[in-house]
Each structure stands twice: as C-alpha cells, then as structure tokens.
Design a protein around this motif. Structure first.
Motif, PDB file in Angstrom:
ATOM      1  N   ALA A  15      23.931  31.490  41.044  1.00  0.00           N
ATOM      2  CA  ALA A  15      24.992  30.931  40.222  1.00  0.00           C
ATOM      3  C   ALA A  15      26.264  30.798  40.976  1.00  0.00           C
ATOM      4  N   PRO A  16      27.120  29.871  40.609  1.00  0.00           N
ATOM      5  CA  PRO A  16      28.281  29.441  41.405  1.00  0.00           C
ATOM      6  C   PRO A  16      29.456  30.794  41.593  1.00  0.00           C
ATOM      7  N   SER A  17      30.123  30.994  42.772  1.00  0.00           N
ATOM      8  CA  SER A  17      30.748  32.088  42.783  1.00  0.00           C
ATOM      9  C   SER A  17      31.813  32.148  41.636  1.00  0.00           C
ATOM     10  N   ASP A  18      32.294  31.208  40.932  1.00  0.00           N
ATOM     11  CA  ASP A  18      33.137  31.175  39.835  1.00  0.00           C
ATOM     12  C   ASP A  18      32.549  31.459  38.447  1.00  0.00           C
ATOM     13  N   SER A  19      31.445  31.439  38.453  1.00  0.00           N
ATOM     14  CA  SER A  19      30.550  31.665  37.090  1.00  0.00           C
ATOM     15  C   SER A  19      30.574  33.090  36.644  1.00  0.00           C
ATOM     16  N   PRO A  20      30.672  33.378  35.553  1.00  0.00           N
ATOM     17  CA  PRO A  20      30.449  34.838  35.099  1.00  0.00           C
ATOM     18  C   PRO A  20      28.927  35.243  35.116  1.00  0.00           C
ATOM     19  N   LEU A  21      28.181  34.371  35.568  1.00  0.00           N
ATOM     20  CA  LEU A  21      26.587  34.606  36.027  1.00  0.00           C
ATOM     21  C   LEU A  21      26.577  35.417  37.267  1.00  0.00           C
ATOM     22  N   HIS A  22      27.549  35.108  38.048  1.00  0.00           N
ATOM     23  CA  HIS A  22      27.709  35.402  39.501  1.00  0.00           C
ATOM     24  C   HIS A  22      27.964  37.095  39.683  1.00  0.00           C
ATOM     25  N   VAL A 202       6.285  25.852  45.768  1.00  0.00           N
ATOM     26  CA  VAL A 202       7.446  24.801  44.883  1.00  0.00           C
ATOM     27  C   VAL A 202       8.700  25.770  44.735  1.00  0.00           C
ATOM     28  N   VAL A 203       9.777  25.671  45.245  1.00  0.00           N
ATOM     29  CA  VAL A 203      11.096  26.396  44.546  1.00  0.00           C
ATOM     30  C   VAL A 203      11.964  25.362  43.583  1.00  0.00           C
ATOM     31  N   VAL A 204      11.970  25.950  42.516  1.00  0.00           N
ATOM     32  CA  VAL A 204      13.100  25.440  41.462  1.00  0.00           C
ATOM     33  C   VAL A 204      14.327  26.204  41.204  1.00  0.00           C
ATOM     34  N   GLY A 205      15.380  25.631  41.194  1.00  0.00           N
ATOM     35  CA  GLY A 205      16.526  26.291  40.930  1.00  0.00           C
ATOM     36  C   GLY A 205      17.182  25.816  40.019  1.00  0.00           C
ATOM     37  N   THR A 206      18.150  24.746  40.010  1.00  0.00           N
ATOM     38  CA  THR A 206      19.018  24.275  38.911  1.00  0.00           C
ATOM     39  C   THR A 206      18.296  24.040  37.548  1.00  0.00           C
ATOM     40  N   ALA A 207      17.220  23.384  37.599  1.00  0.00           N
ATOM     41  CA  ALA A 207      16.390  22.693  36.589  1.00  0.00           C
ATOM     42  C   ALA A 207      16.033  23.964  35.540  1.00  0.00           C
ATOM     43  N   ILE A 208      15.840  25.170  36.002  1.00  0.00           N
ATOM     44  CA  ILE A 208      15.696  26.364  35.429  1.00  0.00           C
ATOM     45  C   ILE A 208      16.787  27.291  35.141  1.00  0.00           C
ATOM     46  N   ILE A 211      22.484  27.194  34.573  1.00  0.00           N
ATOM     47  CA  ILE A 211      23.187  27.171  33.468  1.00  0.00           C
ATOM     48  C   ILE A 211      24.750  26.436  33.725  1.00  0.00           C
ATOM     49  N   ASP A 212      25.317  26.882  34.458  1.00  0.00           N
ATOM     50  CA  ASP A 212      26.655  26.215  34.547  1.00  0.00           C
ATOM     51  C   ASP A 212      26.520  24.601  34.864  1.00  0.00           C
ATOM     52  N   LEU A 213      25.742  24.382  35.925  1.00  0.00           N
ATOM     53  CA  LEU A 213      25.678  22.720  36.078  1.00  0.00           C
ATOM     54  C   LEU A 213      24.871  21.922  35.281  1.00  0.00           C
ATOM     55  N   LEU A 214      24.286  22.483  34.387  1.00  0.00           N
ATOM     56  CA  LEU A 214      23.447  21.863  33.323  1.00  0.00           C
ATOM     57  C   LEU A 214      24.512  21.706  32.011  1.00  0.00           C
ATOM     58  N   ALA A 215      24.960  22.709  31.929  1.00  0.00           N
ATOM     59  CA  ALA A 215      26.044  22.705  30.796  1.00  0.00           C
ATOM     60  C   ALA A 215      27.167  21.473  30.904  1.00  0.00           C
ATOM     61  N   LYS A 216      27.536  21.643  32.193  1.00  0.00           N
ATOM     62  CA  LYS A 216      28.433  20.682  32.667  1.00  0.00           C
ATOM     63  C   LYS A 216      28.114  19.125  32.571  1.00  0.00           C
ATOM     64  N   LYS A 217      26.668  19.071  32.872  1.00  0.00           N
ATOM     65  CA  LYS A 217      26.291  17.637  32.722  1.00  0.00           C
ATOM     66  C   LYS A 217      26.197  17.168  31.277  1.00  0.00           C
ATOM     67  N   PHE A 218      25.763  17.788  30.383  1.00  0.00           N
ATOM     68  CA  PHE A 218      25.815  17.477  29.039  1.00  0.00           C
ATOM     69  C   PHE A 218      27.073  17.297  28.352  1.00  0.00           C
ATOM     70  N   VAL A 219      28.104  18.157  28.706  1.00  0.00           N
ATOM     71  CA  VAL A 219      29.505  18.141  28.342  1.00  0.00           C
ATOM     72  C   VAL A 219      30.094  16.610  28.932  1.00  0.00           C
ATOM     73  N   GLU A 220      29.722  16.177  30.370  1.00  0.00           N
ATOM     74  CA  GLU A 220      30.469  14.942  30.935  1.00  0.00           C
ATOM     75  C   GLU A 220      29.608  14.080  30.155  1.00  0.00           C
ATOM     76  N   ALA A 221      28.478  13.841  29.893  1.00  0.00           N
ATOM     77  CA  ALA A 221      27.849  13.004  29.267  1.00  0.00           C
ATOM     78  C   ALA A 221      28.449  12.601  27.787  1.00  0.00           C
ATOM     79  N   ILE A 222      28.892  13.624  27.076  1.00  0.00           N
ATOM     80  CA  ILE A 222      29.527  13.367  25.747  1.00  0.00           C
ATOM     81  C   ILE A 222      30.887  12.931  26.117  1.00  0.00           C
ATOM     82  N   GLU A 223      31.689  13.258  27.002  1.00  0.00           N
ATOM     83  CA  GLU A 223      33.013  12.858  27.029  1.00  0.00           C
ATOM     84  C   GLU A 223      33.060  11.465  28.080  1.00  0.00           C
TER      85      GLU A 223
END
Length: 223
Positions: A15-22, A202-208, A211-223
């Motif tokens: 998780a990003p260092s500024d995320s509550p998940l970190h 196979v390593v999968v990260g962001t797609a699973i 959370i922070d990056l995925l949520a950001k993409k959805f919000v950016e699509a709306i805005e």
C-alpha cells in the motif's frame, strides 16, 4: 517451500506510504485473505510488513523487498546490502532486488550484491529486470529467479506497457533461470497465458490489492 510457487499465483500485498492500509497488521490480514483464496506466495515490502506477514503466515513463501527512495539513484528495490539484511532478518524466503543496469546508490555492482546476499544471508534472489540485457546480466550473476517487474517502469522502458507476452517469450528463450511474470497483470486470463508460455509463477499486485489506486481510477473516470 519454494517448490510451492511453481505454476502458482503470488500476490503482492502493498500500500502507498500515505494510505491507511500502510500498516503491518493490515498488510498481514490482506495477505491472509489472499492466501485463504488460494494464493501460494506473497510479495511484501519492508521489514516490518514482512515480519507481520510471517508471524501470521509462517508457512507461506514470501518474496521480500525494501523500497528505499531518496538515495540519489533511480534504483529503489532493495538497493543496498544492508537493506537485504533487514529483509532477510524479517523472515523473507526470497529477496527481490533491482537487477537493472542502472547505477546503484553506493556504486556497488548488481553481481556483487547478489553474491553477498547468497553467500552471507543464504537466501535465493529474485532479480527484477527491465530489459533482455539486464536479464542476461542477472542470469550470469547467479539470480535464482528472473522477474519482469521493472519492464515498463524504468527510463529504458518507460514507453512500453506491461505485461508484454512478446517480451516474456523472448526472455524465456534468453535465460535459463525460472521466470516470474510481474508487472501490469490485470486479469486471470493474463495469469493463465503467462503460465502457459512457461513462466514459473505470476505476481499480481494492484489488480487485486491496490485499493487506493483502483478507487482513484474510478473516481477520476467519473470526474
């Protein structure tokens, strides 16, 4: 333990260092959720997170790394031997390092770093490469696994989009070490294709777990 990773899914729980998940305990329970659904291995960043994950999941192979920014170098994945020591002491089963041909922060060569990790720490190495040239160097230096982690994420490959199955096919013909597909894998179908081509795992990260990056993409699509 490492045989468990063959033909399997490894999930990167970060998780990003500024995320509550970190937080070590949160990363550990995210890892537990992934393992509960069948993930055979984990890729974890930083000693504190690795330690928390291994405490909760002692029998699950962990590829450990430590991202170190601000060292006057573009190399940041376990760039120094002291970083590898901390990752090893935290309990990582495999140590991932930047294995590109870029200058390292303390001037040490990739080959020397690999030798010290294997001889002094006794841990296998996942070499995170970006090009066929860097994969050849890592292979010759004795890497235990070759990962496509940095393809598309370095100065030399910044215009390329991972995963590139054409690149993976060339890589499999270039090196004689197990190849781990990592970087940009977004669908179960891509995981299956990488394994069918001959990747070890196979390593999968962001797609699973991103959370922070995925949520950001959805919000950016709306805005």
């Amino acid at each position: 333990m490492l045989e468990i990773l063959k033909s399997s899914l490894i999930i990167s729980c970060q998780a990003p260092s500024d995320s509550p998940l970190h937080h070590p305990d949160i990363i550990a329970v995210i890892a537990q959720a992934c393992v509960n659904q069948g993930a055979k291995g984990l890729r974890i960043d930083s000693p504190s997170h690795i330690k928390a994950v291994k405490k909760l999941l002692p029998d699950i192979p962990v590829i450990g790394l430590w991202k170190q920014m601000g060292l006057n170098s573009s190399v940041y994945i376990t760039p120094r031997f002291e970083d590898a020591v901390a990752v090893s002491e935290a309990g990582a089963d495999i140590i991932a390092i930047d294995a590109t041909l870029r200058s390292r922060p303390n001037g040490e060569t990739m080959a020397n770093l690999m030798t010290k990790i294997q001889q002094e720490l006794g841990k296998p190495i996942m070499a995170d490469i970006d090009t066929l040239e860097s994969s050849i160097e890592a292979n010759q230096a004795g890497a235990d696994f070759i990962g496509t982690t940095l393809y598309g994420y370095t100065e030399a490959t910044q215009n390329l989009i991972p995963p590139s199955f054409e690149f993976i096919e060339k890589l499999l013909k270039t090196v004689d070490k197990p190849v781990i597909c990592e970087g940009g894998v977004k669908t179960p179908e891509e995981v299956r294709k990488a394994l069918d081509l001959g990747c070890y795992s196979v390593v999968v990260g962001t797609a699973i777990t991103g959370i922070d990056l995925l949520a950001k993409k959805f919000v950016e699509a709306i805005e």
